[in-house]
Motif scaffolding. Structure first.
Motif, PDB file in Angstrom:
ATOM      1  N   ASP A 197       8.557  33.290 -22.287  1.00 37.81           N
ATOM      2  CA  ASP A 197       7.963  33.446 -23.613  1.00 37.81           C
ATOM      3  C   ASP A 197       7.143  32.214 -24.003  1.00 37.81           C
ATOM      4  O   ASP A 197       6.024  32.333 -24.497  1.00 37.81           O
ATOM      5  CB  ASP A 197       9.041  33.700 -24.674  1.00 37.81           C
ATOM      6  N   VAL A 198       7.695  31.047 -23.768  1.00 34.06           N
ATOM      7  CA  VAL A 198       7.006  29.792 -24.092  1.00 34.06           C
ATOM      8  C   VAL A 198       5.742  29.646 -23.244  1.00 34.06           C
ATOM      9  O   VAL A 198       4.674  29.290 -23.746  1.00 34.06           O
ATOM     10  CB  VAL A 198       7.957  28.576 -23.881  1.00 34.06           C
ATOM     11  N   ILE A 199       5.852  29.942 -21.965  1.00 32.82           N
ATOM     12  CA  ILE A 199       4.712  29.840 -21.051  1.00 32.82           C
ATOM     13  C   ILE A 199       3.609  30.816 -21.468  1.00 32.82           C
ATOM     14  O   ILE A 199       2.437  30.442 -21.560  1.00 32.82           O
ATOM     15  CB  ILE A 199       5.160  30.105 -19.593  1.00 32.82           C
ATOM     16  N   PHE A 200       3.992  32.056 -21.736  1.00 32.58           N
ATOM     17  CA  PHE A 200       2.991  33.055 -22.106  1.00 32.58           C
ATOM     18  C   PHE A 200       2.246  32.617 -23.368  1.00 32.58           C
ATOM     19  O   PHE A 200       1.024  32.718 -23.434  1.00 32.58           O
ATOM     20  CB  PHE A 200       3.624  34.431 -22.308  1.00 32.58           C
ATOM     21  N   GLU A 201       2.968  32.147 -24.355  1.00 31.11           N
ATOM     22  CA  GLU A 201       2.321  31.715 -25.605  1.00 31.11           C
ATOM     23  C   GLU A 201       1.372  30.555 -25.372  1.00 31.11           C
ATOM     24  O   GLU A 201       0.328  30.459 -26.025  1.00 31.11           O
ATOM     25  CB  GLU A 201       3.371  31.372 -26.668  1.00 31.11           C
ATOM     26  N   HIS A 202       1.701  29.676 -24.447  1.00 29.23           N
ATOM     27  CA  HIS A 202       0.808  28.552 -24.136  1.00 29.23           C
ATOM     28  C   HIS A 202      -0.530  29.049 -23.596  1.00 29.23           C
ATOM     29  O   HIS A 202      -1.591  28.528 -23.962  1.00 29.23           O
ATOM     30  CB  HIS A 202       1.462  27.607 -23.125  1.00 29.23           C
ATOM     31  N   TYR A 203      -0.506  30.032 -22.730  1.00 29.48           N
ATOM     32  CA  TYR A 203      -1.734  30.529 -22.111  1.00 29.48           C
ATOM     33  C   TYR A 203      -2.447  31.582 -22.968  1.00 29.48           C
ATOM     34  O   TYR A 203      -3.646  31.788 -22.811  1.00 29.48           O
ATOM     35  CB  TYR A 203      -1.447  31.078 -20.710  1.00 29.48           C
ATOM     36  N   ASN A 204      -1.741  32.236 -23.867  1.00 26.98           N
ATOM     37  CA  ASN A 204      -2.319  33.278 -24.712  1.00 26.98           C
ATOM     38  C   ASN A 204      -2.989  32.650 -25.934  1.00 26.98           C
ATOM     39  O   ASN A 204      -2.570  32.837 -27.071  1.00 26.98           O
ATOM     40  CB  ASN A 204      -1.246  34.284 -25.130  1.00 26.98           C
ATOM     41  N   PHE A 209       8.583  23.450 -15.688  1.00 29.11           N
ATOM     42  CA  PHE A 209       9.620  24.467 -15.542  1.00 29.11           C
ATOM     43  C   PHE A 209      10.067  24.536 -14.088  1.00 29.11           C
ATOM     44  O   PHE A 209       9.253  24.686 -13.188  1.00 29.11           O
ATOM     45  CB  PHE A 209       9.086  25.836 -15.987  1.00 29.11           C
ATOM     46  N   LYS A 210      11.388  24.441 -13.881  1.00 30.77           N
ATOM     47  CA  LYS A 210      11.942  24.532 -12.518  1.00 30.77           C
ATOM     48  C   LYS A 210      12.210  25.983 -12.147  1.00 30.77           C
ATOM     49  O   LYS A 210      11.739  26.489 -11.159  1.00 30.77           O
ATOM     50  CB  LYS A 210      13.240  23.714 -12.402  1.00 30.77           C
ATOM     51  N   LYS A 211      13.008  26.652 -12.964  1.00 29.73           N
ATOM     52  CA  LYS A 211      13.299  28.073 -12.770  1.00 29.73           C
ATOM     53  C   LYS A 211      12.767  28.798 -13.984  1.00 29.73           C
ATOM     54  O   LYS A 211      12.694  28.247 -15.069  1.00 29.73           O
ATOM     55  CB  LYS A 211      14.796  28.299 -12.628  1.00 29.73           C
ATOM     56  N   LEU A 212      12.439  30.041 -13.818  1.00 32.70           N
ATOM     57  CA  LEU A 212      11.799  30.802 -14.875  1.00 32.70           C
ATOM     58  C   LEU A 212      12.791  31.751 -15.541  1.00 32.70           C
ATOM     59  O   LEU A 212      13.120  32.793 -14.995  1.00 32.70           O
ATOM     60  CB  LEU A 212      10.620  31.586 -14.298  1.00 32.70           C
ATOM     61  N   GLN A 239       5.444  39.688 -17.259  1.00 28.64           N
ATOM     62  CA  GLN A 239       6.863  39.356 -17.177  1.00 28.64           C
ATOM     63  C   GLN A 239       7.513  40.087 -15.997  1.00 28.64           C
ATOM     64  O   GLN A 239       8.287  39.494 -15.251  1.00 28.64           O
ATOM     65  CB  GLN A 239       7.535  39.734 -18.490  1.00 28.64           C
ATOM     66  N   LEU A 240       7.182  41.347 -15.802  1.00 27.86           N
ATOM     67  CA  LEU A 240       7.738  42.117 -14.680  1.00 27.86           C
ATOM     68  C   LEU A 240       7.309  41.524 -13.338  1.00 27.86           C
ATOM     69  O   LEU A 240       8.046  41.573 -12.360  1.00 27.86           O
ATOM     70  CB  LEU A 240       7.266  43.574 -14.761  1.00 27.86           C
ATOM     71  N   PHE A 241       6.136  40.976 -13.308  1.00 30.38           N
ATOM     72  CA  PHE A 241       5.581  40.400 -12.084  1.00 30.38           C
ATOM     73  C   PHE A 241       6.309  39.118 -11.682  1.00 30.38           C
ATOM     74  O   PHE A 241       6.465  38.824 -10.510  1.00 30.38           O
ATOM     75  CB  PHE A 241       4.097  40.122 -12.308  1.00 30.38           C
ATOM     76  N   PHE A 242       6.776  38.354 -12.667  1.00 30.95           N
ATOM     77  CA  PHE A 242       7.327  37.033 -12.378  1.00 30.95           C
ATOM     78  C   PHE A 242       8.821  36.891 -12.564  1.00 30.95           C
ATOM     79  O   PHE A 242       9.403  35.917 -12.087  1.00 30.95           O
ATOM     80  CB  PHE A 242       6.622  35.971 -13.238  1.00 30.95           C
ATOM     81  N   ILE A 243       9.448  37.800 -13.267  1.00 24.80           N
ATOM     82  CA  ILE A 243      10.900  37.632 -13.483  1.00 24.80           C
ATOM     83  C   ILE A 243      11.639  38.740 -12.790  1.00 24.80           C
ATOM     84  O   ILE A 243      11.301  39.849 -12.761  1.00 24.80           O
ATOM     85  CB  ILE A 243      11.223  37.600 -14.998  1.00 24.80           C
ATOM     86  N   LEU A 280      13.852  34.056 -19.065  1.00 23.94           N
ATOM     87  CA  LEU A 280      13.128  34.898 -20.010  1.00 23.94           C
ATOM     88  C   LEU A 280      12.602  34.054 -21.177  1.00 23.94           C
ATOM     89  O   LEU A 280      11.459  34.222 -21.606  1.00 23.94           O
ATOM     90  CB  LEU A 280      14.045  36.020 -20.510  1.00 23.94           C
ATOM     91  N   LYS A 281      13.419  33.149 -21.660  1.00 23.10           N
ATOM     92  CA  LYS A 281      13.014  32.269 -22.768  1.00 23.10           C
ATOM     93  C   LYS A 281      11.843  31.380 -22.332  1.00 23.10           C
ATOM     94  O   LYS A 281      10.889  31.192 -23.077  1.00 23.10           O
ATOM     95  CB  LYS A 281      14.200  31.422 -23.221  1.00 23.10           C
ATOM     96  N   ASP A 282      11.931  30.836 -21.123  1.00 23.47           N
ATOM     97  CA  ASP A 282      10.844  30.004 -20.594  1.00 23.47           C
ATOM     98  C   ASP A 282       9.556  30.815 -20.484  1.00 23.47           C
ATOM     99  O   ASP A 282       8.473  30.320 -20.808  1.00 23.47           O
ATOM    100  CB  ASP A 282      11.190  29.454 -19.201  1.00 23.47           C
TER     101      ASP A 282
END
Length: 181
Positions: A111-118, A102-105, A177-181, A107-109
């Protein structure tokens, strides 16, 4: 089973079973029982013995000692005769850093990232999942070249203090999400 067969098994295991980064931390805390931040030789030998015998192979104390010596010579990059979390991540195969794709983050990205780590599916990144996320994030932004477990735990503490719920060792998707976006 002979030493060379066990050595081949270790190589095959490393190449065949890339682990999720959260599993790296589960393994780490299982063997770093004194929380020293390192797998000193006795702990590292136990890790190798368990790894070899998990495949149904048999090994001897002498073989484990030889493997440990060889692995430490190969993977102990700072030559302190101990294995740290970054060195272990090179020794056992972990999946490619998911964040590097991922280059830029957006909202859709996110969601995908969170699901990968969750991996637990709880809607929160628990202890190991959060540590794995932070480990990959630090690697992506090249924050610290020689990340120690203490560095990763310090970043985790900052995240938990900033956005975590009191008494929880995890963060929700919404808070992260608030922390990163």
């Amino acid at each position: 089973m002979s030493g060379s067969t066990n050595e081949n098994y270790l190589t095959q295991y490393r190449n065949s079973y890339p682990l999720h980064v959260a599993d790296l931390f589960r393994i780490w805390y299982h063997y770093d029982i004194d929380k020293s931040g390192y797998l000193e030789t006795p702990k590292f030998k136990k890790f190798l013995e368990d790894l070899i015998t998990s495949g149904g192979n048999k090994t001897t104390t002498k073989e484990v000692e030889e493997y440990a010596k060889h692995m430490i010579e190969t993977y102990d990059l700072n030559r302190d005769e101990k294995i740290n979390i970054c060195e272990l991540s090179k020794l056992i195969s972990i999946q490619k850093n998911f964040l590097k794709g991922f280059k830029k983050l957006s909202l859709k990205d996110f969601d995908v990232i969170f699901e990968h780590y969750n991996r637990s599916g709880t809607g929160r990144l628990d202890n190991y999942e959060l540590l794995g996320f932070i480990f990959n994030l630090m690697e992506k932004i090249d924050a610290i070249k020689a990340r120690s477990i203490k560095d990763i735990e310090a970043y985790k503490a900052v995240v938990l203090r900033s956005i975590g719920k009191k008494g929880k060792n995890s963060v929700s998707k919404e808070d992260l999400q608030l922390f990163f976006i």
